[in-house]
Design a protein around this motif. Structure first.
Motif, short mmCIF file in Angstrom:
data_model
loop_
_atom_site.label_atom_id
_atom_site.label_comp_id
_atom_site.label_asym_id
_atom_site.label_seq_id
_atom_site.Cartn_x
_atom_site.Cartn_y
_atom_site.Cartn_z
N ALA A 1 2.31 -3.07 11.06
CA ALA A 1 2.37 -1.83 10.29
C ALA A 1 3.51 -0.90 10.71
O ALA A 1 3.81 0.06 10.00
CB ALA A 1 1.04 -1.08 10.41
N LEU A 2 4.15 -1.15 11.85
CA LEU A 2 5.15 -0.22 12.36
C LEU A 2 6.35 -0.10 11.42
O LEU A 2 6.85 1.01 11.18
CB LEU A 2 5.61 -0.66 13.75
CG LEU A 2 4.63 -0.40 14.90
CD1 LEU A 2 5.18 -0.94 16.21
CD2 LEU A 2 4.36 1.11 15.02
N LEU A 3 6.85 -1.22 10.92
CA LEU A 3 8.04 -1.15 10.07
C LEU A 3 7.79 -0.38 8.78
O LEU A 3 8.55 0.56 8.46
CB LEU A 3 8.53 -2.57 9.77
CG LEU A 3 9.87 -2.66 9.05
CD1 LEU A 3 10.97 -2.03 9.90
CD2 LEU A 3 10.22 -4.13 8.75
N ASP B 1 0.82 -1.20 0.00
CA ASP B 1 0.00 0.00 0.00
C ASP B 1 0.86 1.26 0.00
O ASP B 1 0.58 2.22 -0.74
CB ASP B 1 -0.92 -0.02 1.23
CG ASP B 1 -2.04 0.99 1.10
OD1 ASP B 1 -2.82 0.90 0.13
OD2 ASP B 1 -2.15 1.86 1.99
N THR B 2 1.90 1.29 0.82
CA THR B 2 2.75 2.48 0.89
C THR B 2 3.55 2.66 -0.39
O THR B 2 3.83 3.80 -0.81
CB THR B 2 3.70 2.39 2.10
OG1 THR B 2 4.39 1.14 2.08
CG2 THR B 2 2.93 2.52 3.39
N ARG B 3 3.95 1.56 -1.02
CA ARG B 3 4.66 1.69 -2.30
C ARG B 3 3.76 2.26 -3.38
O ARG B 3 4.19 3.04 -4.23
CB ARG B 3 5.20 0.32 -2.73
CG ARG B 3 6.45 -0.10 -1.97
CD ARG B 3 6.92 -1.48 -2.38
NE ARG B 3 8.16 -1.83 -1.70
CZ ARG B 3 8.73 -3.04 -1.76
NH1 ARG B 3 8.14 -4.00 -2.47
NH2 ARG B 3 9.84 -3.27 -1.12
N TRP C 1 9.41 3.25 7.44
CA TRP C 1 9.99 3.45 6.10
C TRP C 1 9.33 4.64 5.40
O TRP C 1 10.01 5.46 4.77
CB TRP C 1 9.81 2.17 5.29
CG TRP C 1 10.18 2.33 3.85
CD1 TRP C 1 11.43 2.31 3.32
CD2 TRP C 1 9.28 2.54 2.76
NE1 TRP C 1 11.38 2.49 1.96
CE2 TRP C 1 10.08 2.64 1.58
CE3 TRP C 1 7.90 2.66 2.64
CZ2 TRP C 1 9.52 2.86 0.32
CZ3 TRP C 1 7.34 2.86 1.39
CH2 TRP C 1 8.14 2.96 0.24
N ALA C 2 8.00 4.75 5.49
CA ALA C 2 7.29 5.87 4.84
C ALA C 2 7.70 7.20 5.44
O ALA C 2 7.84 8.20 4.73
CB ALA C 2 5.78 5.66 4.96
N GLN D 1 3.45 12.40 11.94
CA GLN D 1 2.10 12.31 11.40
C GLN D 1 2.00 11.24 10.31
O GLN D 1 0.97 10.58 10.17
CB GLN D 1 1.67 13.68 10.85
CG GLN D 1 1.41 14.71 11.93
CD GLN D 1 1.10 16.08 11.33
OE1 GLN D 1 1.72 16.50 10.34
NE2 GLN D 1 0.15 16.79 11.92
N THR D 2 3.07 11.04 9.55
CA THR D 2 3.09 10.00 8.53
C THR D 2 2.97 8.61 9.17
O THR D 2 2.22 7.74 8.70
CB THR D 2 4.37 10.07 7.70
OG1 THR D 2 4.48 11.37 7.10
CG2 THR D 2 4.39 9.01 6.62
#
Length: 781
Positions: A762-764, A671-673, A768-769, A691-692
């Motif tokens: 979801a933390l990792l 999803d983040t990619r 990265w994001a 916030q990200t």
């Protein structure tokens, strides 16, 4: 290397997270499958092999010699459903003593001239068969004294016969505790009693309980009424022999199914996500000449490589985990040990990799069907309509913008959110099941040890009475009772006397616990029926009912030191000591058989508010002149089986939860990619790294809450199926207190466990994001 091979290798190396998820998932599923498969083989193969080799008896029936003749019993071989029969053999129930003065256990001696060439060919383990009167062959493991050349005496019988042990033997059908020549049985039969006969039958069909019961009814109808005193089915013997390893099978099947379903789910999700995120790459592959089939094979290969590595690691882990469990089976069958059968490994490997192949092929088929121009045009840009709708929803939610955008994200990718939710569901199921299993095993340990008493006299360990005869209380029981009654703070109490007996219809001895006083409060957990209320009534564990083919309400005959004692079973109690071959009854029930039977232990409950230490100190001052000591009731230390189950549960649950977290991580990474350009725009408009992180983490909050809410009831349901199945595998019926172990506050916390799994996964990718530079994100397409 071919072009297809290079594409597969580069895909595996580029998508490390997805490869790790597939590998760990397969490792967990294969580990549980190897364990379950090896135990299924170990729990049946040894007995089946021995039973077939010895031409075992499907049905062994005991008869009263005063009600049927040998000729009448021989004629029963022609009963409907009987394929073959051996006998009749004369039998006698005796209690041996050694020439060193050691008391043995009651045993049934069968008169046979040899190991047999028909039904139940007894296998000699050591020595030889009895050839003349004065010699006896003992069933290996039936007596505390196992030694060739020992002399057994029977001082209670006419003439005081003495027998020399000349052999040790095993009967797969367990049709006797000892064997002697037929002419010896008369000397082993108490004066004034007719003794008994035994017939051994093989049936035409004996695969089910109903078929064996039909054979028993046919045999009973072929002999005079009232001649049958007991019967034993080979299925009962098999179940008792398989009990130790069979206990693990439902438990491992549950984890194996969870692992396999999660494997299908995650492999399909990973491949589908990879296809969805790599549409532009698929278009390029097709443009340079890859056929649709080659594209599909490329994505299947990217799933098979980590799956194969995980499968190999799972086989190794399964072998290591199977060692302690299989060693228990080796001890039970007195063999050199068991190993995981090679065909189990082959079947698990083929099944696991076949499952991955089919799942990956189905998920990758979309890549093969895509037109080259469509793949190049669409690239990896998500559907703008759904993304804008989700962004608008996030802006309208009554929270900060990062939180609102995160909470609305699952609606932009509902299919991917559903897949992540499913992995969380299975993780929550595993945790809920593990917590319930640990609680249930704790309840079983508490119930089996009967730890309700506060103070005991004459007991040094858990259980009703577990001590050798020379350590039993020899003081006057009346004086001990008087001391207990006179001690302030005494609430209620009862005493226990113990003896050994046999029961018609089952080989081997059993323990009889005879109570003085009301012991219904003593921690004896009833499965069905009630606690005995008067002499002549008894409660028994489930294995006793199974071994004797009886149920609550039936009457059984105990052979106690040469006397027949009739008792009516009024209740079924949870107890696993002595393989469940125990009887709990009133002391007065045995008065005629053993008038001198002494109480060996006393169990006391003090009144509310009593200082336990002070009570024991003052009571011991009264008991010291009697030569006995009171002590605070010791607690059970557990068992090796429970410790092993808890260790396996922790290991498999940790693996499932880890895989569930990695499944979430994989979905969030994809999803983040996909949203990397959107993240760059948010950063350019002033969104901070913190916030990200909040936005990415909150994108899985709804998924985690829904997954936990769905997973907990499924875990409770799984526990409600597995625990009774484990009990039945061990030959036990479990009471409601062992099954209903969940409480509402506990269930709420377990439901929040789904949220924890999702957030941890979801933390990792959130970190990265947050670390992605704005300029880099804006240049990414």
């Amino acid at each position: 290397m071919t072009a297809l091979g290079r594409v597969v290798r580069s895909g595996v190396g580029r998508r490390r997270v997805q490869s790790l998820v597939i590998g760990l998932t397969m490792m967990m599923a294969v580990t549980a499958s190897v364990l379950g498969g090896s135990l299924l083989v170990a729990s049946s193969a040894p007995f089946d092999h021995a039973f077939g080799k010895e031409h075992g008896a499907h049905l062994s029936v005991q008869f009263d010699a005063s009600r049927a003749t040998a000729a009448q019993l021989s004629a029963s071989a022609d009963a409907a459903g009987v394929a073959e029969a051996s006998g009749p053999f004369r039998t006698a129930t005796v209690t041996p003593h050694t020439d060193e003065g050691i008391d043995g256990l009651p045993m049934t001696v069968v008169g046979r001239s040899g190991p047999g060439a028909g039904v139940d060919q007894v296998a000699l383990a050591e020595g030889r068969w009895a050839r003349r009167p004065g010699e006896i062959v003992i069933s290996d493991g039936s007596q505390p004294f196992l030694g060739m050349g020992r002399r057994l005496t029977f001082p209670g019988l006419p003439g005081g016969p003495t027998l020399k042990v000349v052999g040790l033997a095993r009967s797969a059908s367990r049709t006797g505790d000892a064997w002697a020549v037929p002419s010896q049985i008369a000397a082993l039969t108490p004066k004034g009693r007719a003794g008994g006969y035994e017939m051994l039958y093989r049936l035409t069909t004996a695969d089910t309980v109903a078929q064996v019961a039909a054979g028993r009814r046919a045999v009973t109808a072929a002999v005079p009424a009232g001649a049958v005193t007991g019967a034993q089915s080979w299925l009962t013997v098999k179940k008792a022999a398989d009990r130790e390893t069979a206990l693990f099978v439902p438990f491992l099947i549950a984890f194996g199914i969870l692992g396999l379903v999660m494997s299908v789910l995650i492999v399909g999700n990973v491949v589908a996500g990879t296809v969805g995120a790599g549409l532009r790459r698929i278009g390029i592959l097709k443009a340079v000449g890859f056929t649709p089939l080659q594209v599909v094979r490329a994505y299947v290969g990217q799933a098979l490589i980590p799956a194969a590595i995980g499968t190999v690691l799972g086989v190794v882990a399964g072998h290591l985990a199977a060692v302690p469990v299989l060693s228990e089976t080796a001890n039970a069958y007195s063999t050199g040990g068991f190993a995981v059968e090679p065909w189990v490994d082959v079947a698990v490997i083929a099944g696991a990799l076949g499952l991955v192949t089919v799942t990956a092929w189905a998920a990758a088929w979309r890549a093969g069907r895509l037109r080259t121009v469509d793949a190049l045009a669409v690239g990896r840009t998500p559907s703008p309509g759904r993304g804008r709708w989700a962004a608008g929803l996030g802006a309208r939610l009554p929270w900060s913008r990062p939180v609102g955008l995160g909470l609305a994200r699952p609606f932009a990718r509902p299919a991917r959110a559903s897949a992540m939710c499913a992995t969380v569901v299975f993780g929550a199921v595993a945790v809920t099941f593990a917590v319930g299993l640990a609680s249930s095993l704790g309840e079983v340990m508490t119930a089996r040890e009967h730890n309700a008493a506060d103070v005991t006299i004459g007991v040094s360990g858990p259980g009703p009475v577990r001590m050798p005869a020379e350590k039993a209380v020899t003081a006057d029981p009346g004086a001990i009772v008087a001391a207990i009654d006179s001690q302030p703070g005494t609430g209620k109490y009862y005493g226990i006397a113990t003896t050994q007996a046999t029961v018609s219809g089952a080989a081997g001895s059993l323990s009889v616990f005879a109570f003085t006083g009301d012991a219904s409060w003593g921690g004896y957990e009833m499965v069905s029926g009630r606690w005995f209320a008067k002499p002549g009534e008894a409660v028994v564990p489930t294995p006793f009912l199974t071994a004797t083919g009886t149920e609550v309400g039936d009457t059984v005959i105990l052979n106690d030191h040469g006397s027949a004692v009739t008792v009516r079973v009024v209740g079924e109690v949870l107890d696993t000591h002595n393989q469940g071959m125990e009887v709990f009854t009133d002391r007065a029930t045995l008065t005629a058989a053993e008038p001198g039977l002494r109480v060996e232990s006393h169990h006391i409950a003090v009144t509310a508010g009593t200082d336990l230490a002070a009570y024991v100190h003052q009571l011991n001052a009264r008991l010291r002149p009697l030569g006995v000591t009171a002590e605070v009731r010791s607690t059970a230390d557990g068992s090796g089986t429970v410790a092993l189950l808890n260790a396996l549960t922790a290991m498999l649950t940790l693996m499932l939860v880890s895989v569930a977290g990695l499944g979430v991580l994989n979905g969030v990474v994809l999803d983040t990619r996909e949203r990397v350009r959107d993240l760059g725009i948010h950063r350019a408009l002033g969104m901070t790294p913190r916030q990200t992180v909040v936005m990415v983490v909150t994108s899985v909050v709804v998924t985690g809450l829904v997954g936990g809410a769905l997973g907990v009831p499924l875990g409770v349901a799984l526990h409600g199926w597995v625990m009774p199945a484990m009990g039945h595998s061990a030959g036990l019926n479990l009471p409601d207190s062992v099954i209903a172990v969940y409480r509402t506050p506990e269930l709420v916390l377990l439901a929040l466990g789904g949220l924890c799994i999702a957030v941890l996964g979801a933390l990792l990718p959130a970190g990265w994001a947050a670390r992605t530079r704005t300029a880099t994100a804006l240049r990414t397409e």
